[in-house]
Write a protein that holds these residues in place. Structure first.
Motif, PDB file in Angstrom:
ATOM      1  N   VAL A  21       0.871  -1.066   0.113  1.00 43.68           N
ATOM      2  CA  VAL A  21       0.102  -0.058  -0.067  1.00 43.68           C
ATOM      3  C   VAL A  21       0.964   1.159   0.087  1.00 43.68           C
ATOM      4  O   VAL A  21       0.565   2.274  -0.785  1.00 43.68           O
ATOM      5  N   LYS A  22       1.886   1.344   0.788  1.00 36.28           N
ATOM      6  CA  LYS A  22       2.961   2.288   0.682  1.00 36.28           C
ATOM      7  C   LYS A  22       3.529   2.775  -0.403  1.00 36.28           C
ATOM      8  O   LYS A  22       3.630   3.917  -0.959  1.00 36.28           O
ATOM      9  N   GLU A  23       3.608   1.688  -1.356  1.00 32.72           N
ATOM     10  CA  GLU A  23       4.111   1.999  -2.527  1.00 32.72           C
ATOM     11  C   GLU A  23       3.221   2.260  -3.708  1.00 32.72           C
ATOM     12  O   GLU A  23       3.669   2.958  -4.812  1.00 32.72           O
ATOM     13  N   VAL A  53       0.709   5.304  -8.261  1.00 33.97           N
ATOM     14  CA  VAL A  53      -0.372   6.463  -8.679  1.00 33.97           C
ATOM     15  C   VAL A  53       0.034   7.503  -9.307  1.00 33.97           C
ATOM     16  O   VAL A  53      -0.436   7.998 -10.281  1.00 33.97           O
ATOM     17  N   SER A  54       1.071   8.089  -8.488  1.00 35.01           N
ATOM     18  CA  SER A  54       1.637   9.450  -9.377  1.00 35.01           C
ATOM     19  C   SER A  54       1.861   9.192 -10.892  1.00 35.01           C
ATOM     20  O   SER A  54       1.900   9.939 -11.763  1.00 35.01           O
ATOM     21  N   PHE A  93      -5.973  -0.647  -3.457  1.00 33.69           N
ATOM     22  CA  PHE A  93      -6.203   0.824  -3.119  1.00 33.69           C
ATOM     23  C   PHE A  93      -5.777   1.885  -4.050  1.00 33.69           C
ATOM     24  O   PHE A  93      -6.066   3.043  -4.096  1.00 33.69           O
ATOM     25  N   ASP A  94      -4.899   1.354  -5.064  1.00 35.61           N
ATOM     26  CA  ASP A  94      -4.337   2.280  -6.268  1.00 35.61           C
ATOM     27  C   ASP A  94      -5.407   2.847  -6.908  1.00 35.61           C
ATOM     28  O   ASP A  94      -5.342   4.357  -7.001  1.00 35.61           O
ATOM     29  N   LEU A  95      -6.458   2.462  -7.403  1.00 37.20           N
ATOM     30  CA  LEU A  95      -7.404   3.062  -8.167  1.00 37.20           C
ATOM     31  C   LEU A  95      -8.338   4.080  -7.255  1.00 37.20           C
ATOM     32  O   LEU A  95      -8.447   5.350  -7.898  1.00 37.20           O
ATOM     33  N   PRO A  96      -8.758   3.639  -6.019  1.00 37.78           N
ATOM     34  CA  PRO A  96      -9.556   4.766  -5.344  1.00 37.78           C
ATOM     35  C   PRO A  96      -8.551   5.892  -4.900  1.00 37.78           C
ATOM     36  O   PRO A  96      -9.092   6.925  -4.853  1.00 37.78           O
ATOM     37  N   GLY A 156      -9.083  -1.503  -7.424  1.00 31.07           N
ATOM     38  CA  GLY A 156      -8.135  -1.974  -8.675  1.00 31.07           C
ATOM     39  C   GLY A 156      -6.665  -1.415  -8.413  1.00 31.07           C
ATOM     40  O   GLY A 156      -6.417  -0.684  -7.748  1.00 31.07           O
ATOM     41  N   GLU A 157      -5.771  -2.218  -8.912  1.00 33.28           N
ATOM     42  CA  GLU A 157      -4.455  -1.926  -9.039  1.00 33.28           C
ATOM     43  C   GLU A 157      -3.980  -1.124 -10.037  1.00 33.28           C
ATOM     44  O   GLU A 157      -4.697  -1.589 -11.389  1.00 33.28           O
ATOM     45  N   LEU A 158      -3.212  -0.204 -10.255  1.00 28.55           N
ATOM     46  CA  LEU A 158      -2.893   0.671 -11.272  1.00 28.55           C
ATOM     47  C   LEU A 158      -1.344   0.115 -11.769  1.00 28.55           C
ATOM     48  O   LEU A 158      -0.505  -0.040 -10.991  1.00 28.55           O
TER      49      LEU A 158
END
Length: 508
Positions: free
Chosen positions: A41-43, A48-49, A80-83, A107-109
């Motif tokens: 999650v930290k990564e 996301v950026s 949690f990437d997508l949210p 979803g994963e980004l």
């Protein structure tokens, strides 16, 4: 500006709601991620950026704070990437939408902005339905899995831009729908069939009883007698999964990541066959963050343990609670998890260390006793049927006449299970004869005087335990069901007793 996005995470086999709060403020450009995130999650802030930039959006300038609430529960995985990405777009006013409260998003980004599949989507969809959400935004590969939840809009998204445009109302995405009846009516091509088994009619009969009542079974015989072959074909005569059973089984397989792409449901009863080198954690589940093991993956199906004495005794002993209660509880520093484990245990073993029958073996009595002693009496008592598998004779092997097919045997099994479903209506925990408790035994396994005397004689003759007494009654009830008999008669008890005598001949 502050935005709130609804998401969810999995704890055990069930999901809990997670609110992703994103606040974009002034100051030095920096992302703070709080709320007990794990490493994955930290990564996500780096994924996301980069995904935002590659999707044509601006990275928010200033300090961005991301909170995953509730803050006292550890969050795991990349779902949690997508949210987070949607929350950053809403907080930085790059999108305007009033739909964030209506949809749960997971979803994963990818770095390109694409959305990758995640685990546990079925549990998350069920949680979204329970919370009154309009729908869920999920990766396209997970959409069929989520769509089995009726009354929920399942929106499949391919990338971050598509998700943002849908929430803004700029594009329409048709919700994914699945036909559950069609999924269940799909005919599976079984590679195995009981018609391929030559001889071994007594073993086939015992496995039919096991399938009809959900009983545990142990096959004992020399190598090459077909024990593994018979066990693999047991799955072909089991009754079909109900929708409730399929949903529960699918949740477990989804959490572990065993569902195929675009697979909606697990519609066949699982057949798991771990190697005898399996550890406690591999069989029961565990690791630092408890996840389901083989006995939970076999939920509503079959767990096959070949070469039973070769398993570590400590591993076998840990199965005693799941066999009795149908659940497994795992306690770790990260917390305590309970997973369902209502499975049929089917095991196979040689009668002696060199594989021969005791009268023909070159092993000493002490060696044979030590070999058999690897299986404890309490574990053996929890196995309903002890089946001798003799060598197949030449005339049976050379017989060109095909045996009874799995479909024919399955018809009788399904008819017997139908009787049990009627008998135990209103008792969701008692799904078959093997799951009967003391109250059900007293109610449905009454014996007349001659039958009671026969059972009493067997108890004294073989020095059977109280648990073995209950097992005999359960097996006799199943034999009576297969015969369409309302009451348990002497012939049903006699056949049930013969499946308990083998352990006393070898272990006594």
């Amino acid at each position: 500006m502050l935005s709130r996005v609804c998401s969810a995470a999995v704890n055990g086999i069930d999901a809990f709601a997670v609110e992703v709060e994103v606040n974009c403020g002034y100051g030095e450009t920096f992302i703070a991620l709080v709320g007990l995130p794990d490493t994955a999650v930290k990564e996500s802030k780096d994924r996301v950026s980069t995904a935002l930039a590659n999707s044509g959006y601006k990275f928010p300038m200033g300090k961005t704070t991301i909170n995953l609430a509730p803050a006292d529960v550890k969050k795991e995985g990349p779902s949690f990437d997508l949210p987070i990405g949607v929350g950053m777009l809403a907080a930085s006013e790059q999108i305007e939408t009033d739909q964030l409260d209506n949809f749960a998003i997971v979803g994963e980004l990818a770095l390109t902005g694409g959305v990758r599949p995640v685990k546990g989507v079925l549990s998350i969809a069920l949680k979204a339905q329970a919370d009154g959400k309009t729908g869920v935004l999920v990766p396209a590969e997970n959409a069929a899995e989520a769509a089995v939840v009726q009354g929920l809009q399942v929106i499949p998204v391919q990338n971050l831009r598509e998700a943002a445009q849908f929430l803004e109302g700029a594009i329409r995405i048709a919700p994914t729908k699945v036909d559950i009846a069609k999924i269940f009516n799909h005919i599976h091509d079984d590679d195995h069939d009981f018609a391929e088994v030559k001889g071994q009619e007594n073993v086939k009969r015992a496995l039919e009883i096991a399938a009809a009542g959900g009983h545990n079974a142990l096959m004992i015989g020399p190598p090459g007698t077909g024990k593994s072959m018979l066990a693999k074909r047991l799955a072909t005569i089991l009754p079909p999964l109900t929708l409730a059973e399929a949903l529960e089984t699918t949740k477990i397989h989804s959490i572990v990541g065993l569902l195929k792409p675009a697979q909606a449901l697990v519609t066949q009863r699982p057949f798991r066959a771990p190697h005898h080198t399996a550890s406690d954690a591999g069989l029961l589940g565990g690791n630092i963050n408890p996840t389901p093991g083989e006995i939970s993956l076999a939920h509503h199906g079959v767990l096959f343990l070949d070469e039973l004495p070769e398993f570590k005794r400590s591993v076998l002993e840990t199965m005693r609670q799941p066999l009795e209660e149908g659940i497994v509880t795992i306690s770790r520093a990260a917390g305590t998890m309970t997973f369902p484990s209502q499975f049929m245990l089917v095991a196979a073993m040689n009668p002696t260390p060199d594989g021969k029958m005791p009268g023909e073996s070159k092993s000493s009595p002490r060696e044979i006793q030590n070999y058999l002693g690897r299986i404890s009496g309490p574990l053996l008592d929890r196995i309903d049927l002890h089946i001798e598998v003799p060598p197949v004779k030449f005339r049976e092997m050379s017989n060109a006449q095909p045996g009874e097919t799995s479909a024919q045997i399955r018809e009788r099994v399904v008819a017997a299970r139908r009787l049990q479903l009627t008998r135990f209506a209103g008792k969701p925990k008692v799904t078959c004869n093997a799951r009967m408790g003391a109250k059900e035994l007293k109610l449905h396994c009454e014996l007349d005087e001659p039958t009671r005397d026969l059972l009493k004689h067997a108890m004294n003759e073989y020095n059977l335990s109280a648990r073995a007494y209950d097992r005999i009654l359960k097996v006799a009830r199943t034999i009576a069901d297969l015969a369409g008999a309302g009451d348990i008669a002497c012939e049903h008890i006699s056949e049930a007793i013969q499946y308990r005598s083998l352990d006393r001949q070898l272990w006594g």
